[in-house]
Motif scaffolding. Structure first.
Motif, PDB file in Angstrom:
ATOM      1  N   LYS A  35      -4.570   4.206   1.833  1.00  0.00           N
ATOM      2  CA  LYS A  35      -4.145   2.874   2.273  1.00  0.00           C
ATOM      3  C   LYS A  35      -4.891   1.784   1.515  1.00  0.00           C
ATOM      4  O   LYS A  35      -4.332   0.725   1.232  1.00  0.00           O
ATOM      5  N   THR A  65       1.625   4.435   5.503  1.00  0.00           N
ATOM      6  CA  THR A  65       1.050   4.933   6.756  1.00  0.00           C
ATOM      7  C   THR A  65       0.522   6.359   6.603  1.00  0.00           C
ATOM      8  O   THR A  65      -0.576   6.684   7.032  1.00  0.00           O
ATOM      9  N   ASN A 107       0.816  -1.222   0.000  1.00  0.00           N
ATOM     10  CA  ASN A 107       0.000   0.000   0.000  1.00  0.00           C
ATOM     11  C   ASN A 107       0.846   1.268   0.000  1.00  0.00           C
ATOM     12  O   ASN A 107       0.590   2.208   0.744  1.00  0.00           O
TER      13      ASN A 107
END
Length: 678
Positions: free
Chosen positions: A567, A545, A525
């Protein structure tokens, strides 16, 4: 490619902000003006010549206008367009290339059309510029080779606009307002263009390009006596002729206000126009009051419509109205473009503002500011030679008094609030409006039907049709099954899961400028996506993140919600992440580019998958930029296999204009490193 739409939007808006309207400063007291009076003469063949000497700059302009009455072309619509394209492609005395080379050498500009010509340049070359313009206009050479080229270009242009919602809206508005057989209502089609022959072009030129209704306006650093001698020499041999006068039935407004709806399945925003016929003439006593009333309603940035729809609600980048005086029939239009979700609300507000100007007196302050702004623009415009030429021409062709423009400011200033109220009731017909809406039926019809305004349905050519039917989804089809079918269609769960990283490069073009696109992503991601144009770039980077957007020397961190969305959609195959979500839902079946597609809703984004093939055909996202929300449609096509998985090699960004992107390089599990996501 989920976030490319936001990158493209931000970059596009950054580059185009200079073109956006801005409130203008209030000008001081209106100055007295003196527009140069033309000296005139007429040739024996009927050509009327108007000369305005102005030596402020060493330049000259020539404007040849043939003021024929509008005429319909019928089954061969496109004759005038092709005639316009062919005039100027060489003459009987000089080749096309030599003609264009000499224009470039002189630093001049010369353009031709089926109803005249325009030329401008330095006054020291004025004689030669007029010679070239006269030669191109009076001695054109129409060859089959050039005809075939121009015909192909005209058809290609039509194909490029085939899915353009603004183009469809413009066509349908005219068809419905005037009728298909009226000169203002007929439209180009591939069928009509293909019926046009070279002989038709020759006949059109011979019939309509003649001096009886022609005016030549010359403005600039010239001497009347010299100009007169040159005009007599160059245009005196123009063969006399009279274009045929054809009459048409006057178009009629609808008996009651109604919505005329056109379903455009690919529409990401609605084109709305409230229109009706008007017969306002520049010679009417109401003319100046009508101009001011239109400015107040929708003619400038601070108008009722724009302040409501743009400033108060943030639904659009602009709302406007138009009302023009013309000796021929024309129309009034109040129009805007809004995202589908607020279409019904925008209609309500447009009608509210039209009712407002018809029933409430405009405030003294607003009236004062509108008149001052209008006069300020008028004063600035008369410094331009093209404006002086246009005013001189309109004085003749519209039958205006000789002092019409000298008294322009006085007549604008004389308009009162009572005048505005009176003419608004006369020229803004609240009870006889066609509210033409081109949009996506599934998105907007439920809201429009609640307005209790009669709705009639038309196709993209203005033909009456039945209401679009909503297609039902089989009970055994779910959001999860659609995603699983897509994964199977592009290569299967194992092959798709083996895609650890993806590196993509693509390019496109926008108004002659190259647009470059790159994307690197990983199945952890992480993503780095960049769009570049004109030396500027906009990037979005997410490290799994948190992330940020960078461009123009600035960097902005994502919000908590944006990080959450990234994400889920940074995976090289976002559908793998979407399978884990519990808040997505299947919205139904919609027509996407002529084919049925399942639509999965994820927040404010829609993902569309072809019912038959299972392949993803579009992503539709709502984004916010410069305080305005807009909906972006990103199509996908041309799937090709890379290491056992199919990827789309063609997409497009539609942000009012469509930028097509072709992927030149797609690498699976190579060309990506952790440094790309820093």
């Amino acid at each position: 490619m989920k976030k490319i739409v936001i990158i493209a939007t931000s970059l596009f808006i950054s580059l185009s902000m200079q073109a956006q309207d801005r409130p203008q400063p209030k000008p001081g007291p209106a100055p007295k003006i003196n527009i140069g009076k033309p000296q005139t003469f007429e040739l024996k063949n009927g050509l009327k010549v108007l000369v305005v000497e102005n030596d402020k700059l060493p330049r000259v302009s020539y404007n040849l206008t043939i003021d024929n009455a509008p005429y319909a072309e019928g089954a061969k619509k496109g004759v005038a367009d092709l005639t316009s394209s062919l005039i100027g492609n060489g003459t009987k005395t000089i080749s096309k290339d030599a003609f264009n080379e000499e224009i470039d050498f002189l630093g001049a500009s010369i353009n031709f059309g089926s109803n005249g010509a325009y030329a401008s340049g330095l006054s020291k070359y004025s004689t030669r510029i007029m010679e070239l313009m006269a030669d191109g206009a009076l001695n054109p050479v129409f060859t089959q080779e050039e005809f075939d080229k121009e015909k192909a270009k005209l058809i290609e242009g039509l194909k490029a606009e085939e899915k353009s919602v603004p183009s469809i809206a413009n066509r349908v508005q005219k068809v419905l307002a005037y009728g298909k057989n009226h000169p203002n209502g007929e439209y180009l089609s591939e069928e009509t263009i293909n019926k046009v022959t070279l002989e038709d072009v020759n006949q059109n030129y011979t019939t309509y390009f003649n001096p009886q209704n022609a005016y030549l306006v010359i403005v600039g650093d010239v001497k009347f006596a010299e100009v007169k001698a040159n005009v007599e020499k160059l245009f005196g041999t123009w063969k006399k002729g009279v274009a045929p006068q054809v009459s048409y039935s006057a178009p009629k407004d609808v008996q009651y206000t109604q919505i005329n709806f056109v379903d455009a399945p690919n529409a990401v925003q609605s084109e709305i126009a409230a229109v009706h016929i008007t017969n306002l003439k520049m010679t009417d006593k109401d003319y100046f009051a009508a101009l001011v009333a239109n400015q107040i309603l929708g003619g400038d940035f601070n108008s009722y419509l724009n302040m409501n729809l743009r400033e108060a609600h943030g639904w659009t980048y602009g709302a406007r109205s138009g009302l023009r005086g013309n000796k021929y029939t024309s129309n009034f239009s109040a129009s805007t473009q809004v995202r589908n979700a607020v279409t019904d609300s925008a209609v309500v507000e447009i009608l509210k503002e039209i009712k407002r100007i018809r029933t409430e007196k405009v405030s003294d302050e607003t009236l004062k500011n509108v008149k001052a702004g209008y006069i300020g623009k008028f004063v600035m415009d008369i410094e331009k030679p093209a404006t002086v030429a246009r005013y001189a021409l309109q004085t003749k062709t519209q039958g205006l008094p000789a002092d019409f423009y000298e008294n322009y400011i006085k007549n604008i200033n004389a308009v009162t609030a009572d005048d505005v109220l009176r003419v608004s009731k006369k020229y803004f017909l609240a009870d006889n409006l066609r509210i033409v809406i081109v949009s996506k039926a599934g998105d907007v019809l439920p809201g429009l039907e609640k307005l209790n305004i009669p709705i009639f349905y038309f196709d993209k050519y203005g033909n009456k049709v039945e209401k679009p039917e909503e297609k039902k989804v089989s009970a055994d089809v779910t959001a999860k099954s659609v995603l699983e079918k897509y994964i199977a269609a592009i290569g299967g769960k194992k092959a798709v899961s083996d895609v650890k990283t993806l590196s993509v490069k693509g390019a496109g073009a926008f108004q002659g400028m190259t647009v470059e696109y790159t994307k690197k992503s990983s199945n952890t991601n992480k993503i780095n996506e960049t769009l570049s144009m004109m030396g500027q770039s906009m990037s979005k980077v997410f490290n799994g993140t948190k992330g940020y957007q960078a461009g123009g020397g600035q960097k902005m961190d994502f919000s908590e919600e944006e990080n959450k969305q990234m994400k889920f959609h940074s995976n090289p195959i976002p559908e793998l992440s979407m399978l884990e979500k519990t808040d997505i839902k299947l919205n139904g079946i919609e027509n996407i580019n002529g084919k049925d597609a399942y639509v999965i809703q994820d927040g404010e984004s829609k993902f569309c998958y072809d019912v038959e093939s299972g392949l993803k055909v579009a992503e539709i996202s709502t984004v916010e930029a410069q305080g305005q929300k807009m909906t972006i449609n990103q199509p996908f096509s041309d799937y090709k296999e890379i290491k056992g998985v199919k990827f789309p090699h063609k997409t497009a960004i539609n942000i009012g204009v469509e930028i097509e992107l072709i992927m030149s390089e797609i690498k699976v599990n190579e060309g990506v490193s952790e440094a790309d996501f820093q």
